[in-house]
Design a protein around this motif. Structure first.
Motif, mmCIF file in Angstrom:
data_model
loop_
_atom_site.group_PDB
_atom_site.id
_atom_site.type_symbol
_atom_site.label_atom_id
_atom_site.label_comp_id
_atom_site.label_asym_id
_atom_site.label_seq_id
_atom_site.Cartn_x
_atom_site.Cartn_y
_atom_site.Cartn_z
ATOM 1 N N PRO A 98 0.818 -1.224 0.000
ATOM 2 C CA PRO A 98 0.000 0.000 0.000
ATOM 3 C C PRO A 98 0.848 1.268 0.000
ATOM 4 C CG PRO A 98 0.029 -0.959 2.188
ATOM 5 C CD PRO A 98 0.760 -1.917 1.310
ATOM 6 N N TRP A 99 1.586 1.484 -1.102
ATOM 7 C CA TRP A 99 2.466 2.641 -1.193
ATOM 8 C C TRP A 99 1.672 3.945 -1.323
ATOM 9 C CZ3 TRP A 99 6.967 1.519 0.417
ATOM 10 C CH2 TRP A 99 7.631 0.328 0.063
ATOM 11 N N VAL A 100 2.178 4.993 -0.680
ATOM 12 C CA VAL A 100 1.724 6.360 -0.900
ATOM 13 C C VAL A 100 2.976 7.181 -1.183
ATOM 14 C CG1 VAL A 100 0.599 8.398 0.058
ATOM 15 C CG2 VAL A 100 -0.265 6.101 0.622
ATOM 16 N N THR A 158 2.073 -4.468 6.490
ATOM 17 C CA THR A 158 1.437 -4.677 5.180
ATOM 18 C C THR A 158 -0.008 -4.196 5.142
ATOM 19 O OG1 THR A 158 0.803 -6.917 5.850
ATOM 20 C CG2 THR A 158 2.896 -6.669 4.675
ATOM 21 N N ASN A 159 -0.516 -3.704 6.278
ATOM 22 C CA ASN A 159 -1.930 -3.338 6.342
ATOM 23 C C ASN A 159 -2.154 -1.851 6.586
ATOM 24 O OD1 ASN A 159 -0.953 -3.316 8.921
ATOM 25 N ND2 ASN A 159 -2.703 -4.369 9.849
ATOM 26 N N THR A 160 -1.130 -1.049 6.331
ATOM 27 C CA THR A 160 -1.266 0.393 6.501
ATOM 28 C C THR A 160 -0.458 1.092 5.420
ATOM 29 O OG1 THR A 160 -1.104 2.214 8.101
ATOM 30 C CG2 THR A 160 0.732 0.652 8.038
ATOM 31 N N TRP A 177 -8.849 5.131 1.070
ATOM 32 C CA TRP A 177 -8.143 4.483 -0.035
ATOM 33 C C TRP A 177 -7.738 3.056 0.342
ATOM 34 C CZ3 TRP A 177 -2.974 2.834 -0.319
ATOM 35 C CH2 TRP A 177 -2.551 2.450 -1.594
ATOM 36 N N LEU A 178 -7.279 2.883 1.586
ATOM 37 C CA LEU A 178 -6.836 1.557 2.027
ATOM 38 C C LEU A 178 -7.974 0.544 2.024
ATOM 39 C CD1 LEU A 178 -4.420 2.411 4.984
ATOM 40 C CD2 LEU A 178 -3.817 1.330 2.825
ATOM 41 N N THR A 179 -9.189 1.000 2.364
ATOM 42 C CA THR A 179 -10.318 0.065 2.397
ATOM 43 C C THR A 179 -10.626 -0.503 1.015
ATOM 44 O OG1 THR A 179 -11.925 1.851 2.099
ATOM 45 C CG2 THR A 179 -11.361 1.240 4.361
#
Length: 334
Positions: free
Chosen positions: A122-124, A189-191, A329-331
């Motif tokens: 989950p790259w930003v 891996t979840n944020t 976005w993550l959801t």
């Protein structure tokens, strides 16, 4: 557990497992001799040559392993988990050490390294014009508990044509990837995982296509800073550099900067006016960045103004402003 790399010194220098100690069973010349013998006279002759080379230094190899082990079990690898690591394992076990040999050796390890880099995450991406302090803000975010991946820190380079100035020698591309993989395995891996917007090359480091494609597809948080803020930062960042070191770079960007602007920048450096030289350099970097951002405008998650904020205040402001939209976005993406 201490890890021993028993490949030749040049193989170790090209890239090794982070933290591994070099304990070569052959030096570079000896390895070449054995390789030539294998090709010309076959495996049996090569093995006997290898034994003749290793035999006289067996006691010294064990003595070095004694120091490196500090009483702990050892791990050993060579290129493919073949005869070099097998021979060293036998020698050290005979001397009383507990040894684990890596099946598949460094070659298998390298496959795991690249798999780690190419894993979707989950790259930003933190993006901004040159001189905005992206790296410093990213590191401040790290101190506040936000997970980051510091590509420039790994590369020992600030990313631009001037990025080598004031930095230590860059690692090999292979070592950069090995060190990076170690850091990646420690990230959640979840944020959201933050990284800086970089081109495909960071100095002499080249980002693998598969990873670069992941970065290109990630959402962007774009920072805004005043030009005066950016010039302040650039003067602070490069103020201790010699005019000669800075002057060597401007001709390399002359094609995009323009030959007249390049000459004005060099003249400014000679007169001690770093700010004016930096201002001219921004003509090149701002145009290049704007062209790149235009191609990715659909990926912009939000824009955050951090003008006149310290790096720490900017980091806190970014995290506060982006938290709700990144959570949304993550959801949909994790």
């Amino acid at each position: 557990m201490p890890v021993l790399d028993v490949r030749s010194p040049s193989e170790y220098a090209s890239g090794h497992v982070p933290g591994a100690h070099s304990l070569p069973i052959f030096n570079d010349d000896e390895r070449a001799q054995v390789g030539i013998c294998y090709k010309q006279k076959g495996q049996a002759k090569a093995i006997r040559l290898g034994l003749s080379l290793v035999g006289p230094k067996m006691a010294e190899l064990v003595a070095q392993a004694d120091v490196l082990s500090a009483g702990e079990p050892l791990e050993v690898y060579c290129w493919r988990g073949g005869m070099r690591s097998q021979s060293m394992t036998w020698l050290l076990e005979t001397a009383g050490h507990q040894v684990t040999r890596w099946e598949g050796g460094y070659k298998s390890y390298r496959h795991r390294v690249l798999d780690t880099w190419f894993q979707p995450r989950p790259w930003v991406v933190l993006s901004a014009l040159t001189g905005s302090g992206k790296t410093e803000i990213l590191r401040a975010m790290d101190m506040m508990g936000a997970p980051i991946f510091d590509l420039e820190g790994l590369a020992h380079h600030k990313g631009s044509a001037f990025g080598h100035i004031g930095e230590s020698l860059q690692p090999s591309n292979e070592q950069f990837e090995n060190d990076g993989a170690q850091q990646l395995t420690q990230l959640p891996t979840n944020t959201a995982l933050w990284l800086e917007d970089e081109s495909r090359s960071i100095g002499q480091i080249w980002l693998q296509n598969a990873f670069f494609d992941l970065k290109k597809a990630a959402p962007l948080v774009v920072l805004q800073r005043s030009r005066e803020n950016r010039l302040d930062h650039l003067v602070d960042l490069y103020g201790q550099a010699s005019p000669e070191a800075l002057g060597e770079v401007f001709p390399k960007i002359a094609k995009r900067l323009g030959h007249q602007n390049t000459q004005w920048a060099l003249d400014a450096l000679k007169s001690g006016d770093l700010r004016s030289a930096a201002d001219l350099a921004l003509h090149y970097y701002d145009r290049t960045y704007t062209e790149s951002l235009e191609k990715r405008k659909e990926q912009i998650l939000t824009t955050v103004d951090v003008t006149d904020l310290s790096f720490e205040d900017a980091a806190a402001h970014i995290l506060e402003q982006t938290q709700p939209m990144i959570r949304t976005w993550l959801t949909h993406h994790v």
